[in-house]
Motif scaffolding. Structure first.
Motif, mmCIF file in Angstrom:
data_model
loop_
_atom_site.group_PDB
_atom_site.id
_atom_site.type_symbol
_atom_site.label_atom_id
_atom_site.label_comp_id
_atom_site.label_asym_id
_atom_site.label_seq_id
_atom_site.Cartn_x
_atom_site.Cartn_y
_atom_site.Cartn_z
ATOM 1 N N ASN A 4 88.584 93.984 127.542
ATOM 2 C CA ASN A 4 89.345 94.818 126.308
ATOM 3 C C ASN A 4 88.569 94.296 124.577
ATOM 4 O OD1 ASN A 4 90.277 96.173 128.000
ATOM 5 N ND2 ASN A 4 91.629 94.242 128.632
ATOM 6 N N LEU A 5 88.828 92.920 124.998
ATOM 7 C CA LEU A 5 88.710 92.331 124.007
ATOM 8 C C LEU A 5 87.257 92.336 122.794
ATOM 9 C CD1 LEU A 5 89.527 88.510 124.380
ATOM 10 C CD2 LEU A 5 90.000 90.249 122.574
ATOM 11 N N GLY A 6 86.424 92.989 123.911
ATOM 12 C CA GLY A 6 84.514 93.403 122.925
ATOM 13 C C GLY A 6 84.849 95.114 123.261
ATOM 14 N N TYR A 7 85.653 95.905 123.984
ATOM 15 C CA TYR A 7 85.688 96.776 123.362
ATOM 16 C C TYR A 7 87.173 96.941 122.070
ATOM 17 C CZ TYR A 7 88.268 101.761 123.607
ATOM 18 O OH TYR A 7 88.431 102.995 122.654
ATOM 19 N N ILE A 8 87.976 95.999 121.959
ATOM 20 C CA ILE A 8 88.340 95.822 120.810
ATOM 21 C C ILE A 8 87.455 96.206 119.120
ATOM 22 C CG2 ILE A 8 89.949 95.136 119.289
ATOM 23 C CD1 ILE A 8 91.601 95.056 122.053
ATOM 24 N N TRP A 9 87.235 94.596 119.536
ATOM 25 C CA TRP A 9 85.715 94.563 118.506
ATOM 26 C C TRP A 9 84.809 95.549 118.098
ATOM 27 C CZ3 TRP A 9 80.485 93.653 118.092
ATOM 28 C CH2 TRP A 9 79.756 93.104 116.782
ATOM 29 N N LYS A 10 84.334 96.348 118.972
ATOM 30 C CA LYS A 10 83.474 96.663 118.702
ATOM 31 C C LYS A 10 83.822 98.262 117.732
ATOM 32 C CE LYS A 10 80.610 96.193 122.444
ATOM 33 N NZ LYS A 10 79.693 97.085 123.601
ATOM 34 N N MET A 13 84.896 97.352 114.778
ATOM 35 C CA MET A 13 83.145 97.307 113.403
ATOM 36 C C MET A 13 82.911 98.923 113.110
ATOM 37 S SD MET A 13 82.221 94.160 112.867
ATOM 38 C CE MET A 13 80.891 94.806 112.514
ATOM 39 N N PHE A 14 83.330 99.208 114.233
ATOM 40 C CA PHE A 14 83.358 101.269 114.009
ATOM 41 C C PHE A 14 84.105 101.614 113.499
ATOM 42 C CE2 PHE A 14 84.040 105.490 114.769
ATOM 43 C CZ PHE A 14 82.913 106.714 115.134
ATOM 44 N N VAL A 15 85.604 101.480 112.900
ATOM 45 C CA VAL A 15 86.437 102.042 111.881
ATOM 46 C C VAL A 15 85.731 101.606 110.462
ATOM 47 C CG1 VAL A 15 88.281 101.615 111.024
ATOM 48 C CG2 VAL A 15 88.053 102.504 113.752
ATOM 49 N N ILE A 16 85.666 99.756 110.265
ATOM 50 C CA ILE A 16 85.226 99.802 109.062
ATOM 51 C C ILE A 16 84.348 99.883 108.410
ATOM 52 C CG2 ILE A 16 84.363 97.268 108.416
ATOM 53 C CD1 ILE A 16 85.701 95.943 110.355
ATOM 54 N N ILE A 17 82.323 100.456 109.160
ATOM 55 C CA ILE A 17 81.360 101.539 108.813
ATOM 56 C C ILE A 17 81.832 102.161 108.556
ATOM 57 C CG2 ILE A 17 79.178 102.009 109.501
ATOM 58 C CD1 ILE A 17 79.017 99.502 111.497
ATOM 59 N N GLY A 18 82.382 103.209 108.973
ATOM 60 C CA GLY A 18 83.500 104.098 108.773
ATOM 61 C C GLY A 18 83.779 104.595 106.954
#
Length: 250
Positions: A4-10, A13-18
Motif C-alpha cells: 500500500n505504501l508503494g502504491y501511494i508513493w507511486k 509521484m504521478f500526481v506531482i509530475i502531472g
C-alpha cells in the motif's frame, strides 16, 4: 502494508509530475497569450480579416509584441479586431501607425502587423483605434500568376508557329534562311549594287574633268567655298563682339 505504501508513493509521484506539467503548460500558454505581462489594448477596422483568428500573434517591426484577443462585426462591411500589446512597446507606437494582416511565411498562420508611423510623435493610448491597410490576398496573387502563365503560353505558341513557318514556309525570309540558292541570289544582288554604286562614283569623278561639264562643277565648287568663307567671317565677327562686350566696364 508495504504494498500500500508503494502504491501511494507511486500515485503521489504521478500526481506531482502531472501538476508540474500542467503548470509548465499554463506558463507557456500564458506567456504566448501575454497573460503574465502588463498589456494595453488597441483596435483596428478591416473589411476582410483574411482568416485571422483569436490568439494569432501581433508583430511590431518584425517582433512578436502581443496577441489578437477579439474579432467582431461592426457592420456588414466592417470587422473590428481587438488586440493586446505589451505595455513596454506602447511608447514606440504612434497614432499614425498602420495595422495590416499578413502571413507567417508563405503558408503559415495569419499575423497582425503594426507598421511604425513616420509623422506623428504622439503615443497611442489604451483602447485607441489605429488605421488599417488592405493586405494582398493569396487568391489575388494567384490570379496574377495565372494571367502571367497564360500570356507566356500564348507567346510560346506564337514562337512555335513562327519557327514552323520559318522551316516549312515559302516566304522570302524562310527562303533566305533555308534555301541556299535564294541566299546566294540575294548576296549577288547586293554585290551588284555595290559595283553599280562604285561605277556611279567613278562616272561622277570623270564628269568633273569633262570640258563640257567642268565649268558647272567649278562654279558649284566656288559657291561652296564662298559659303564656307562667309560662315567663317560670321563666326569671327561674333567672337569679336563677345570679346568687346567682356572688356566693357560693368
Amino acid at each position: 502494508m508495504n504494498k500500500n505504501l508503494g502504491y501511494i508513493w507511486k500515485l503521489g509521484m504521478f500526481v506531482i509530475i502531472g501538476l508540474l506539467l500542467l503548470m509548465i503548460t499554463i506558463y507557456y500558454i500564458g506567456k504566448n497569450r501575454n497573460l503574465f505581462v502588463s498589456t494595453f489594448q488597441l483596435k483596428s477596422n478591416f473589411k476582410n480579416v483574411s482568416g485571422l483568428k483569436v490568439g494569432n500573434n501581433v508583430r511590431f517591426s518584425g517582433i512578436n509584441v502581443g496577441t489578437v484577443n477579439q474579432i467582431e462585426f461592426a457592420s456588414d462591411t466592417i470587422v473590428v479586431v481587438n488586440f493586446l500589446v505589451k505595455k513596454e512597446v506602447q511608447q514606440y507606437i504612434k497614432t499614425d501607425a498602420m495595422a495590416s494582416i499578413g502571413s507567417d511565411g508563405l503558408m503559415g498562420d495569419k499575423v497582425l502587423t503594426i507598421s511604425p508611423g513616420g509623422v506623428s510623435t504622439k503615443m497611442v493610448k489604451d483602447n485607441d483605434r489605429i488605421p488599417s491597410s488592405t493586405a494582398i490576398e493569396m487568391e489575388d496573387l494567384m490570379k496574377g500568376v495565372k494571367v502571367s502563365i497564360d500570356n507566356a503560353s500564348v507567346i510560346t505558341d506564337q514562337l512555335a508557329e513562327f519557327t514552323y513557318n520559318m522551316n516549312h514556309g515559302n516566304g522570302a525570309l524562310s527562303k533566305l534562311m533555308n534555301d541556299p540558292s535564294f541566299a546566294n541570289d540575294v548576296d549577288a544582288t547586293m554585290n551588284n549594287m555595290k559595283k553599280a554604286t562604285k561605277g556611279l562614283n567613278e562616272n561622277m569623278e570623270a564628269a568633273k574633268h569633262n570640258f563640257l561639264l567642268k565649268g558647272y562643277f567649278n562654279k558649284k565648287k566656288k559657291a561652296e567655298e564662298k559659303k564656307q568663307k562667309e560662315q567663317a567671317e560670321q563666326k569671327e565677327e561674333e567672337k569679336q563682339k563677345e570679346a568687346s562686350n567682356s572688356e566693357k566696364p560693368k
